[in-house]
Scaffold this motif. Structure first.
Motif, PDB file in Angstrom:
ATOM      1  N   ALA A  11      36.521  41.947  49.066  1.00  0.00           N
ATOM      2  CA  ALA A  11      37.578  41.238  48.259  1.00  0.00           C
ATOM      3  C   ALA A  11      37.945  40.220  48.553  1.00  0.00           C
ATOM      4  N   SER A  12      38.202  39.872  49.991  1.00  0.00           N
ATOM      5  CA  SER A  12      38.738  38.473  50.339  1.00  0.00           C
ATOM      6  C   SER A  12      37.715  37.460  50.615  1.00  0.00           C
ATOM      7  N   CYS A  13      36.634  37.700  49.970  1.00  0.00           N
ATOM      8  CA  CYS A  13      35.521  37.031  50.070  1.00  0.00           C
ATOM      9  C   CYS A  13      34.806  36.810  51.481  1.00  0.00           C
ATOM     10  N   PHE A 546      45.335  45.332  42.394  1.00  0.00           N
ATOM     11  CA  PHE A 546      44.443  45.300  43.552  1.00  0.00           C
ATOM     12  C   PHE A 546      43.879  46.779  43.534  1.00  0.00           C
ATOM     13  N   SER A 547      44.750  47.707  43.659  1.00  0.00           N
ATOM     14  CA  SER A 547      44.443  49.068  44.003  1.00  0.00           C
ATOM     15  C   SER A 547      43.267  49.530  42.967  1.00  0.00           C
ATOM     16  N   LEU A 548      43.417  49.240  41.746  1.00  0.00           N
ATOM     17  CA  LEU A 548      42.598  50.176  40.498  1.00  0.00           C
ATOM     18  C   LEU A 548      41.692  48.933  40.019  1.00  0.00           C
ATOM     19  N   SER A 549      41.270  47.716  40.787  1.00  0.00           N
ATOM     20  CA  SER A 549      40.458  46.874  40.389  1.00  0.00           C
ATOM     21  C   SER A 549      39.309  46.894  41.030  1.00  0.00           C
ATOM     22  N   THR A 550      37.962  46.934  40.553  1.00  0.00           N
ATOM     23  CA  THR A 550      36.966  46.698  41.480  1.00  0.00           C
ATOM     24  C   THR A 550      37.006  45.223  41.964  1.00  0.00           C
ATOM     25  N   LYS A 556      36.914  38.055  39.027  1.00  0.00           N
ATOM     26  CA  LYS A 556      37.309  37.333  37.721  1.00  0.00           C
ATOM     27  C   LYS A 556      38.672  37.209  37.406  1.00  0.00           C
ATOM     28  N   SER A 557      39.518  38.079  37.972  1.00  0.00           N
ATOM     29  CA  SER A 557      41.111  37.807  37.717  1.00  0.00           C
ATOM     30  C   SER A 557      41.584  36.371  38.636  1.00  0.00           C
ATOM     31  N   LEU A 558      41.032  36.748  39.712  1.00  0.00           N
ATOM     32  CA  LEU A 558      41.577  35.427  40.678  1.00  0.00           C
ATOM     33  C   LEU A 558      40.879  34.020  40.138  1.00  0.00           C
ATOM     34  N   SER A 559      39.713  34.309  39.500  1.00  0.00           N
ATOM     35  CA  SER A 559      39.226  32.663  39.090  1.00  0.00           C
ATOM     36  C   SER A 559      39.755  32.381  37.978  1.00  0.00           C
ATOM     37  N   GLN A 560      40.367  33.400  36.983  1.00  0.00           N
ATOM     38  CA  GLN A 560      41.155  33.146  35.933  1.00  0.00           C
ATOM     39  C   GLN A 560      42.312  32.278  36.263  1.00  0.00           C
TER      40      GLN A 560
END
Length: 566
Positions: A11-13, A546-550, A556-560
């Protein structure tokens, strides 16, 4: 912990394989089998940690010895070993005449006594020419003096493929030394000199491995009693050893429920970072939590939480209904290893936990892109015939327990006792319907024997075994104990994660585990520190949802958000 750290690092790339050296050590066989099934890229070693440390030292000697040799040096066409060595480890062949057997190759290495011969030391697993893999035997290195070519080939290939880490190879060492000698559930723990207890020696071994390999980062987990027992002497020991090794260190007390689970579950985590690295932060809670027991008062400052009055946006606390209300009913003696879900997810948690491995990790792994529509490990630990009869008589309502059985009277002092004016009822086995032990637990004041959980409740902590005689562990609306899958969901294991071993061993693996959402949050902060992308404050705010997102949803959220900022 491995599963959570994998998900958080990604998740942290960060690519997990680049951040973590994929070697896992566990002395129990069934957790090793489960780990290998779910993390096929990991080299899983089923051995004691102190044997593993000694193996690392011997491996370094072998690498130094054989790497300096000319790799083109010729040896006899094939090394041979006498029958006496074969007989030491196997009775597959019996002969009074000294025969020789040809070594085909060496396939594994260990330190210890895998065949219980009474002879501990460095051993190679030998594949014999003309025999199948089932005839492979562990042989001491002393008996392989004539097999230098095979040893050289094994060490050379092992060095290139990094089957074992050398000093300087390791980015992260993480682990949870066994807590049996520490936990308050152990009534016989050594409270006077805890380091003299053999059960607590693994804390020493864990830090010894850290000192030997000198990784960039360290993460150690244990029960909160490590900060209570003998004035936190064991916690202070681990922390002081890191400091003496010139590591930065940070200790935090974390509640699993704060990261989206319907259990409280306090645990202690110790972060360490090499002086050249950035020390990882602890992740601030994402969810409100229902507190089930107290923090160690003298270490309240180490609790990972928002300060009073600090602005926060927390999701509502999760309860049992959020976790497993979508799972189908099963039988007390359920034997199916897999089944269909039968109905769609009902909550955000259920939608998240049912995600495929591809969606969860954000990467394509061995066909995991396929949507997983089968449910695994949804089986309870079977109740005995007597207990099943008792459980079927427990009403399906909140607060129901053994006190609702016929013949039990509860006094004004909250003490339960067997009524003397009523005729005692017996089971077909001849045993009393209401067993005597329910009246002795907490002097008759306990409400836990044969107690039903209810949908709007949470668990204090998932333990290593469901035991209806002393735990509130009955399903709210069914006449069985919580299943392995329900147990796993309370720990945040994704539904695609499967377990190996007996039903009892599966419960134990889950109860011993670090809750996956906690590991994921810690893996995220560690990944950010690895990239030097975190701040210097001790605590970090995780990305929204964070806790309930794949990981795909997070990306996608961070990109938006980045696009909006630009």
């Amino acid at each position: 912990m491995s599963t959570g750290l994998c998900l958080g690092a990604k998740a942290s790339c960060n690519d997990l394989v680049a951040v973590f050296h994929p070697v896992t050590v566990d002395s129990d066989r069934s957790p090793c089998e489960s780990l290998k099934l779910n993390h096929p890229e990991t080299h899983v070693r089923n051995e004691a940690a102190d044997d593993f440390l000694q193996l690392l030292k011997e491996w370094e000697k072998l690498c130094k010895q054989y790497r300096v040799k000319n790799l083109e040096r010729t040896y006899p066409s094939r090394s041979r070993i006498s029958e006496t060595v074969w007989k030491n480890a196997s009775s597959a062949k019996d002969s009074d005449t000294p025969d020789e057997h040809e070594v085909s190759s060496l396939v594994d290495i260990c330190y210890g006594d895998p065949c219980d011969t009474g002879n501990r030391g460095l051993k190679f697993k030998v594949c014999w020419k003309g025999y199948s893999a089932s005839d492979d035997t562990w042989e001491p290195i002393e008996g392989l003096r004539n097999c230098q070519e095979c040893i050289q080939e094994f060490v050379t290939n092992g060095f290139r493929s990094k089957i074992l880490p050398l000093r300087g190879d390791v980015d992260v060492i993480c682990g949870g030394p066994p807590c049996q000698g520490i936990s308050g559930y152990n009534r016989h723990r050594n409270v006077d000199s805890p380091l003299d207890d053999e059960k607590n020696r693994q804390i020493v071994v864990f830090v010894d491995i850290v000192e030997y390999l000198k990784p960039k980062f360290v993460l150690m987990e244990n029960v909160v009693d490590i900060m209570r027992l003998v004035k936190a002497s064991l916690g202070r020991y681990a922390l002081s050893r890191l400091v003496l090794m010139k590591y930065q260190a940070r200790l935090g007390i974390v509640a699993a429920g704060c990261y989206g689970l319907p259990q409280f579950r306090l645990r202690v985590f110790l972060f360490g970072a090499h002086s050249r690295e950035k020390l990882p932060q602890f992740p601030l809670p994402t969810h409100d939590v229902i507190i089930r027991y107290g923090y160690p008062a003298e270490f309240e400052r180490n609790t990972v939480a928002y300060d009073e009055g600090q602005p926060r946006q927390l999701e509502d606390a999760l309860v049992l209904r959020d976790s497993y209300s979508d799972l189908p009913p099963v039988a007390n003696n359920e034997a199916r290893e897999k089944m269909t879900y039968e109905k769609p997810p009902e909550t955000d948690f259920q939608r998240y936990i049912r995600s495929s491995e591809y969606k969860m990790t954000g990467s394509e792994l061995n066909g995991a892109k396929r949507i997983m529509n089968l449910l695994y490990d949804h089986r309870p630990s079977p109740l005995s015939e007597d207990d099943y009869i008792r459980v079927c008589l427990i009403p399906k309502r909140k607060g129901a327990n053994f006190r609702d059985l016929p013949g039990v009277i509860v006094g004004t002092d909250n003490v339960a006792w067997r009524g003397r004016t009523q005729e005692q009822q017996f089971l077909p086995s001849g045993k009393p319907l209401v067993p005597d032990y329910v009246f002795t637990l907490k002097q008759g004041k306990s409400k836990r024997p044969f107690a039903r959980l209810w949908w709007d409740e949470t668990m204090p902590a998932v333990l290593t075994a469901p035991f209806c005689h002393s735990q509130a562990i009955l399903h709210p609306e069914q006449d069985w104990l919580l299943t392995v899958r329900e147990w796993a969901r309370l720990q945040g294991f994704p539904d695609y994660y499967r377990f190996r071993g007996t039903i009892k061993e599966r419960y134990c693996q889950i109860g011993n585990a670090v809750a996956v959402p906690v590991g994921r949050a810690l893996g995220y902060t560690m990944g950010m520190a690895f990239q030097k992308g975190s701040g210097n404050e001790p605590l970090m705010i995780l990305p929204p949802k964070f806790s309930l997102s794949t990981n795909i949803q997070l990306a996608k959220s961070l990109s938006q958000n980045t696009d909006r900022l630009n």
